[in-house]
Write an enzyme that holds these catalytic residues in place. Structure first.
Site: not given
Lengths: 227, 227
Positions: B176-178, B182
Site C-alpha cells: 500500500y502507499c498513500r 498514489c
DNA sequence: CCAATATTCTAACGACTATTAGAATATGTC
DNA sequence: GACATATTCTAATAGTCGTTAGAATATTGG
C-alpha cells in the site's frame, strides 16, 4: 502542464473544488440538497440574477455536482450525488473548528436569544417519539413536499403568523429549516417566543437528519415542480 | 458584495473550496495527510518548485486547512484538521461515481495487470490477523515512521529491489502507499510479480484505513523531522 | 553580531473567472 | 408553423489567481 494520468484525476478533483469556491454556488448546492428545483426557483430563493444562476449551475453541472432533467419548458436541477451535501458540511465543520470568526457568526444566528443551546437531533428524536413536542418545517412548501423529517408539519416561515394559532400551546415547538447555514428556523423561533410559545431550534436540516439514519419522508421523483 | 453574516460564513467555505481548486494543493494535502512535512520535503516529493510550494501552502494555511510549527530553521506543515483528508476522499468518490473518465483513469493505475481486483481493507485485515500475508508500506520512510498500518513493514519503493530478497516467498505480499491517488504501490506490485511473488494491492492509504477504525501505529508528535 | 540556511513577502505578468447583455435554442401551445 | 416561455450560449469587461524572480525575515551556529 503534463497531463499524466494522476494529474488528470487531480485536475478533475480541482474542478470540484473550483465549483465549491463561490458563495453563490454553495448556496445553490444547499438548496438543491433540500429539493430539486428549476433555474427560476433557485434564482428567486437565492436572490441571484437569473443569468448568473444559470452560469453557476453550468459550472456545477460540468464539475459533476449537479444534473438536470427536463420538465416541459423547465429545466429541473438536482444534486448529482447525495454525497455532495456532505462536502459542504465537512467544509463547515472544518471552518467552525478552525476559525473563531465562523463559530461566532453561526452562533450569532443559531443560539437562542436567552442563551439556550439548540436542540440536538438525538434528543429531538426521543422527544418526538414520546409525543412531547410539535415539530415544524419552516422551509417553502415545495421543499417540505419533496423530503421532510418524519412527523414534521409544514409551516413555511411566511405563513407562520397565520398558522401559529393552530399550534398546541401546551407543548414545546421545535423549528427546523435547511440546516446550519439557513436562518429561517432561527427567525421562526424568535417570533414564536414573542408570541408566547416555548420554542426551540434544530440546527440540522433534512440532509443531516437523514445522514444520521433518522426517519425522513420522501416523495417519489415523479413530481411536477410547476403545476 | 453585502457581507451579511450568512454570506460571510459562505465566503469562508468558498475559501476552502478555492484552496481545493488546484492540482498542486490537492497533492500537497494528500502528502500532509500521511505525515507532517517541511516545505522543502513537500516540494521535492511533489516536484513543485519551492517557491510555488510555499505560495500554495500559504493558501492552504489561510483557508484553515493546514497549520505550521517551527523546527529550528525549518517550518513544518501539517493538516489543521484530520477531517481535511475526508474532503478529498469525498471529492474522489463523487468524481468516480459521476465520471467514467475518472473511473477509467484510477482503474488503469490500480487494477492488477492480470485483471484481479485490489484487496479490500476488510479482507486484508482478516488475512493479516491470520498471519497469511506480508504487508509492505512502500512510501518514503518518514511517512511510515509517523503513521502506518499496524503490522506493516517499511519497504520504500526505491529500496524494493534490495529488500525483496528478505520477503517470504511462501505467502502473498500486499503493498500500500498513500491511497487512491498514489501510484507507488501499483508499481511495487508490478515489480514484485515480475520477481515471482504473489503480490496484491491495497487501494486505501493510512488515513482511509484509520477512518475505518482499523489499527494504525502512530508516532508521538515530538519527532525531529530533519536529524 | 555575522554568515548561512529555510522560508516568506512583494510585485508583476499572463491566464482564468464572474457577471451580464444580447442572440440563439428548445419545448409547448394555439 | 408561428408564437411564447424557459433556459443556455456568446462575447466582452472587470476582477482574481498562479507563477516566479528578487528582496526581506527568522533562526541557528560560529
Amino acid at each position: 502542464m503534463a497531463p499524466n494520468p494522476k494529474h488528470a484525476v487531480l485536475d478533475r478533483l480541482a474542478d470540484i473544488g473550483a465549483a465549491l469556491a463561490h458563495r453563490a454556488r454553495l448556496q445553490i448546492l444547499d438548496l438543491l440538497a433540500q429539493a430539486e428545483q428549476t433555474v427560476e426557483t433557485i434564482a428567486l430563493k437565492t436572490n441571484i440574477p437569473l443569468k448568473s444562476t444559470s452560469a453557476h449551475l453550468r459550472v456545477l453541472r460540468e464539475a459533476g455536482l449537479a444534473t438536470t432533467r427536463r420538465e416541459g419548458t423547465f429545466v429541473v436541477y438536482r444534486l448529482a450525488d447525495p454525497e455532495v451535501h456532505r462536502l459542504i458540511s465537512a467544509m463547515l465543520g472544518i471552518a467552525e473548528r478552525r476559525s473563531a470568526d465562523v463559530r461566532d457568526l453561526t452562533r450569532r444566528f443559531f443560539d437562542d436569544p436567552d442563551g439556550a443551546e439548540p436542540v440536538t437531533a438525538t434528543e429531538l428524536r426521543r422527544r418526538l417519539d414520546r409525543g412531547e413536542v410539535t415539530l415544524i418545517d419552516v422551509r417553502p412548501a415545495d421543499e417540505y413536499q419533496q423530503a421532510h423529517i418524519a412527523g414534521a408539519h409544514s409551516v413555511p416561515l411566511d405563513t407562520l403568523a397565520r398558522h401559529s394559532a393552530e399550534l398546541p400551546r401546551d407543548r414545546a415547538v421545535v423549528a427546523y429549516c435547511r440546516g446550519a447555514t439557513c436562518v429561517l428556523a432561527a427567525t421562526a423561533v424568535r417570533r414564536l417566543r414573542r408570541a408566547g410559545f416555548t420554542a426551540h431550534l434544530l440546527r440540522d436540516g433534512v440532509p443531516d437528519w437523514n445522514r444520521r439514519g433518522f426517519p425522513v419522508v420522501r416523495q417519489p421523483h415523479t413530481t411536477r415542480v410547476h403545476p
